[in-house]
Design an enzyme around this catalytic site. Structure first.
Site, PDB file in Angstrom:
ATOM      1  N   CYS A 138     -13.706  27.753 -15.425  1.00  0.00           N
ATOM      2  CA  CYS A 138     -14.121  27.743 -14.022  1.00  0.00           C
ATOM      3  C   CYS A 138     -15.654  27.825 -13.933  1.00  0.00           C
ATOM      4  CB  CYS A 138     -13.500  28.927 -13.276  1.00  0.00           C
ATOM      5  SG  CYS A 138     -13.862  28.917 -11.500  1.00  0.00           S
ATOM      6  N   ASP A 174     -17.230  29.607 -11.975  1.00  0.00           N
ATOM      7  CA  ASP A 174     -17.566  30.974 -11.548  1.00  0.00           C
ATOM      8  C   ASP A 174     -18.672  31.565 -12.430  1.00  0.00           C
ATOM      9  OD1 ASP A 174     -17.373  33.959 -11.405  1.00  0.00           O
ATOM     10  OD2 ASP A 174     -15.756  33.485 -10.001  1.00  0.00           O
ATOM     11  N   ARG A 232     -19.439  34.438 -13.189  1.00  0.00           N
ATOM     12  CA  ARG A 232     -19.115  35.621 -14.010  1.00  0.00           C
ATOM     13  C   ARG A 232     -18.406  35.280 -15.304  1.00  0.00           C
ATOM     14  NH1 ARG A 232     -15.778  38.186  -9.238  1.00  0.00           N
ATOM     15  NH2 ARG A 232     -15.179  35.984  -9.250  1.00  0.00           N
ATOM     16  N   HIS A 275      -9.379  32.547 -14.685  1.00  0.00           N
ATOM     17  CA  HIS A 275      -9.795  33.954 -14.582  1.00  0.00           C
ATOM     18  C   HIS A 275      -9.201  34.589 -13.338  1.00  0.00           C
ATOM     19  CE1 HIS A 275     -12.958  33.497 -11.392  1.00  0.00           C
ATOM     20  NE2 HIS A 275     -12.821  32.239 -11.759  1.00  0.00           N
ATOM     21  N   CYS A 329     -10.212  34.395  -9.139  1.00  0.00           N
ATOM     22  CA  CYS A 329     -10.762  33.042  -8.983  1.00  0.00           C
ATOM     23  C   CYS A 329     -10.777  32.633  -7.501  1.00  0.00           C
ATOM     24  CB  CYS A 329      -9.946  32.042  -9.792  1.00  0.00           C
ATOM     25  SG  CYS A 329     -10.621  30.367  -9.735  1.00  0.00           S
TER      26      CYS A 329
HETATM   27 CO    CO Z   1     -12.789  30.582 -10.524  1.00  0.00          CO
END
Ligand code: CO
Length: 208
Positions: free
Chosen positions: A41, A43, A45, A97, A100
């Site tokens: 992803c 993302d 993090r 994750h 998400c």
């Molecule tokens: Co995500």
């Protein structure tokens, strides 16, 4: 965030790398031969190399919203093709994750404009697994399960590609489904039964 700081950080990073290996950048300039393709992803993090403790040159990375593998996404398909056919990776990972945002958005009924067609692929995952998901009453648990099932379905999508089917036959390439737990930092192996999925879907999706 100060952009100047990024360049300062970069200078420091170069110094640190050269401290442990004086030919680090000379070696890097010679080319890459990663053994793994990681699809994760976007993302902020969930940093691919950092959570796996890997460095430059070790993993070929593709990231998009909610780690999707969509057959008409020329970007993702080019990455898969290049990593498998040219770089000859033998491990392909789809890593989702918990927490998400993409998966969460797909669970809600809202018009998100340009994101609608992208998130619809996650809604399709929900539809395929509706029975299991609707039986989960705890909203958080349902959300986490959809994250896992989405990873599983993206692994299935990978297995539908000719590149994966050929590399499995020729050199035993493997596909893995993982979830990164942002609350603990742990990588969880979903133990996707790659060979079983392959056998089950081959009747319809056999390309090679
Ligand atoms: Co995500």
């Amino acid at each position: 965030m100060k952009i100047e700081q990024v360049f300062k950080n970069n200078k420091h990073w170069i110094e640190e790398k050269l401290k442990t290996n004086t030919s680090f950048f000379d070696d890097m300039g010679k080319g890459q031969s990663p053994e793994m393709l990681y699809i994760g992803c976007s993302d902020s993090r969930v940093t691919a190399e950092e959570v796996m403790g890997l460095g430059p040159g070790e993993v070929f990375v593709h990231r998009n919203i909610a780690n999707m593998v969509i057959s008409i996404d020329l970007n993702a398909m080019s990455v898969v093709e290049y990593a498998i056919e040219h770089l000859k990776v033998n491990h392909v990972v789809v890593c989702g994750h918990y927490g998400c945002g993409g998966v969460k958005a797909a669970m809600q009924s809202a018009d998100l404009g340009l994101l609608n067609p992208w998130l619809r692929n996650i809604r399709d995952v929900y539809r395929i697994h509706k029975k299991e998901l609707d039986a989960i009453t705890d909203e958080e648990k349902k959300y986490e399960r959809l994250v896992e099932l989405n990873v599983q379905e993206q692994c299935v999508n990978l297995i539908k590609t000719a590149a994966v089917q050929k590399a499995y036959r020729d050199r035993n390439l493997k596909v893995y489904g993982w979830v990164f737990d942002i609350h603990t930092g742990k990588l969880v192996d979903l133990n996707i039964n790659f060979e079983n999925i392959l056998k089950n879907i081959m009747e319809i999706y056999h390309l090679d």
